[in-house]
Design a protein around this motif. Sequence first.
Motif, PDB file in Angstrom:
ATOM      1  N   VAL A 159     -69.955 -42.233  12.561  1.00  0.00           N
ATOM      2  CA  VAL A 159     -69.984 -41.707  13.932  1.00  0.00           C
ATOM      3  C   VAL A 159     -68.826 -42.248  14.768  1.00  0.00           C
ATOM      4  O   VAL A 159     -68.363 -41.587  15.698  1.00  0.00           O
ATOM      5  CB  VAL A 159     -71.341 -42.029  14.601  1.00  0.00           C
ATOM      6  N   THR A 160     -68.334 -43.447  14.428  1.00  0.00           N
ATOM      7  CA  THR A 160     -67.209 -44.012  15.190  1.00  0.00           C
ATOM      8  C   THR A 160     -65.896 -43.290  14.885  1.00  0.00           C
ATOM      9  O   THR A 160     -64.947 -43.375  15.658  1.00  0.00           O
ATOM     10  CB  THR A 160     -67.033 -45.511  14.882  1.00  0.00           C
ATOM     11  N   ILE A 192     -61.799 -30.236  13.380  1.00  0.00           N
ATOM     12  CA  ILE A 192     -61.908 -31.354  12.450  1.00  0.00           C
ATOM     13  C   ILE A 192     -60.542 -31.864  11.979  1.00  0.00           C
ATOM     14  O   ILE A 192     -60.465 -32.745  11.127  1.00  0.00           O
ATOM     15  CB  ILE A 192     -62.748 -30.956  11.218  1.00  0.00           C
ATOM     16  N   SER A 193     -59.478 -31.319  12.549  1.00  0.00           N
ATOM     17  CA  SER A 193     -58.131 -31.666  12.083  1.00  0.00           C
ATOM     18  C   SER A 193     -57.770 -33.125  12.367  1.00  0.00           C
ATOM     19  O   SER A 193     -56.976 -33.723  11.648  1.00  0.00           O
ATOM     20  CB  SER A 193     -57.098 -30.743  12.739  1.00  0.00           C
ATOM     21  N   GLY A 194     -58.352 -33.700  13.424  1.00  0.00           N
ATOM     22  CA  GLY A 194     -57.968 -35.059  13.798  1.00  0.00           C
ATOM     23  C   GLY A 194     -58.861 -36.145  13.221  1.00  0.00           C
ATOM     24  O   GLY A 194     -58.686 -37.330  13.534  1.00  0.00           O
ATOM     25  N   ILE A 195     -59.797 -35.774  12.362  1.00  0.00           N
ATOM     26  CA  ILE A 195     -60.717 -36.769  11.800  1.00  0.00           C
ATOM     27  C   ILE A 195     -60.022 -37.526  10.673  1.00  0.00           C
ATOM     28  O   ILE A 195     -59.542 -36.919   9.714  1.00  0.00           O
ATOM     29  CB  ILE A 195     -61.998 -36.103  11.261  1.00  0.00           C
ATOM     30  N   PRO A 196     -59.938 -38.863  10.753  1.00  0.00           N
ATOM     31  CA  PRO A 196     -59.279 -39.646   9.697  1.00  0.00           C
ATOM     32  C   PRO A 196     -60.113 -39.694   8.427  1.00  0.00           C
ATOM     33  O   PRO A 196     -61.315 -39.411   8.442  1.00  0.00           O
ATOM     34  CB  PRO A 196     -59.154 -41.037  10.328  1.00  0.00           C
ATOM     35  N   THR A 217     -76.525 -52.065  23.132  1.00  0.00           N
ATOM     36  CA  THR A 217     -75.579 -51.441  22.210  1.00  0.00           C
ATOM     37  C   THR A 217     -76.345 -50.827  21.047  1.00  0.00           C
ATOM     38  O   THR A 217     -77.500 -51.183  20.781  1.00  0.00           O
ATOM     39  CB  THR A 217     -74.569 -52.461  21.659  1.00  0.00           C
ATOM     40  N   ALA A 218     -75.680 -49.915  20.335  1.00  0.00           N
ATOM     41  CA  ALA A 218     -76.318 -49.294  19.167  1.00  0.00           C
ATOM     42  C   ALA A 218     -76.635 -50.349  18.118  1.00  0.00           C
ATOM     43  O   ALA A 218     -77.684 -50.295  17.465  1.00  0.00           O
ATOM     44  CB  ALA A 218     -75.396 -48.224  18.587  1.00  0.00           C
ATOM     45  N   SER A 219     -75.733 -51.322  17.959  1.00  0.00           N
ATOM     46  CA  SER A 219     -75.949 -52.387  16.980  1.00  0.00           C
ATOM     47  C   SER A 219     -77.187 -53.209  17.324  1.00  0.00           C
ATOM     48  O   SER A 219     -77.977 -53.572  16.442  1.00  0.00           O
ATOM     49  CB  SER A 219     -74.719 -53.297  16.911  1.00  0.00           C
ATOM     50  N   THR A 249     -76.206 -48.325   8.511  1.00  0.00           N
ATOM     51  CA  THR A 249     -74.952 -49.005   8.830  1.00  0.00           C
ATOM     52  C   THR A 249     -73.740 -48.110   8.599  1.00  0.00           C
ATOM     53  O   THR A 249     -72.883 -47.969   9.474  1.00  0.00           O
ATOM     54  CB  THR A 249     -74.814 -50.288   7.989  1.00  0.00           C
ATOM     55  N   VAL A 250     -73.654 -47.488   7.422  1.00  0.00           N
ATOM     56  CA  VAL A 250     -72.479 -46.666   7.126  1.00  0.00           C
ATOM     57  C   VAL A 250     -72.493 -45.375   7.938  1.00  0.00           C
ATOM     58  O   VAL A 250     -71.425 -44.842   8.282  1.00  0.00           O
ATOM     59  CB  VAL A 250     -72.381 -46.361   5.613  1.00  0.00           C
ATOM     60  N   TYR A 251     -73.679 -44.867   8.261  1.00  0.00           N
ATOM     61  CA  TYR A 251     -73.734 -43.683   9.124  1.00  0.00           C
ATOM     62  C   TYR A 251     -73.208 -44.017  10.513  1.00  0.00           C
ATOM     63  O   TYR A 251     -72.481 -43.220  11.123  1.00  0.00           O
ATOM     64  CB  TYR A 251     -75.164 -43.156   9.218  1.00  0.00           C
ATOM     65  N   GLY A 252     -73.533 -45.214  10.996  1.00  0.00           N
ATOM     66  CA  GLY A 252     -72.998 -45.660  12.286  1.00  0.00           C
ATOM     67  C   GLY A 252     -71.484 -45.752  12.263  1.00  0.00           C
ATOM     68  O   GLY A 252     -70.809 -45.418  13.246  1.00  0.00           O
ATOM     69  N   GLN A 253     -70.933 -46.192  11.136  1.00  0.00           N
ATOM     70  CA  GLN A 253     -69.476 -46.246  10.997  1.00  0.00           C
ATOM     71  C   GLN A 253     -68.868 -44.850  11.008  1.00  0.00           C
ATOM     72  O   GLN A 253     -67.805 -44.626  11.599  1.00  0.00           O
ATOM     73  CB  GLN A 253     -69.108 -46.967   9.690  1.00  0.00           C
TER      74      GLN A 253
END
Length: 303
Positions: A87-88, A144-148, A33-35, A81-85
């Motif tokens: 990307v999710t 990019i419209s669906g990015i939260p 896994t990436a982690s 860590t936050v960059y990985g978040q």
Amino acid sequence: MKQWIYPLMIVFAASSYGILSTIIKLAIHDGFTASEAVTSQYFTGFVLAALIYILVNRSIPKFGGGMTLLLAGLFTATTGTVYGQAVTYMPASIAVVMLFQFTWIGMFLDCIVSRRLPKRIEVISLILLFGGTIFAAGVIGADISGIPWQGWAWGMASAVSFSLFVLINQKQVKGMDTATRLLFTSFFASVAIFFFQSPEIVWNGTLFGSGLWIYGLILGFFGIVIPIYLFSIAVPKVGTATASILSAIELPVAVTVSVLLLSEPLSVSQVIGIIIILIGMTLPTYLQRRKNNKIVGEQNDSH
């Protein structure tokens, strides 16, 4: 030639970061896994730093510069860590663009610390870097419209974290050599990452029993040892603003390595973007060198 050494250190350090995403993807293709890959990076990075310290100093390390090294290690860990978040929540291409906001954030922080206004050439360079990033990351035409909102927040957090890492490295620790600084910074980074990622790989056999250590060595060397070592030497010499601009080399390297090792497609717009980034990051250093040479020439003529 000497005046080019420190900018080149920044470029080499940032280039090493550009390798990481491809190595992590290769680890994922191998079943990790990436982690797990990121955790192996910080653990083996600390081990490598300890070995370097033993070879260089051969003595018990003396701790100093507490808050500086603690923050340097913390921001090293939180950036990944936050960059990985991010990307999710959003496509990797958009996440890269968000991370690369560190170029103007770093210059902004440097202006605050130095109590100065941005130089005209710095502003021009940032405009080129931002435009080049849009092309090189393949963002043109992306939806990019669906990015939260969480994705944008994590993406901006990664940019701020990396900017703070560069800024902290501008502060030198009196009486501490680079090998000792690398040791303590990597230690604090590995401790912090154990709270965010997968520390169990160290004791459950995953790291040493399944081949993950190979990826860990590569990631630790290029993601911990080289950048921390070189940034701690070069950033105090060139300043946060210049270091942030030169660090833009990370994206062209990331794109190039992914093409070579992962056979990912490379579009004409990405090539154009890479060229624009290279122009934007080298322009301030080149013009500063011309200015310095002109001053030296005028001084020689006056004598």
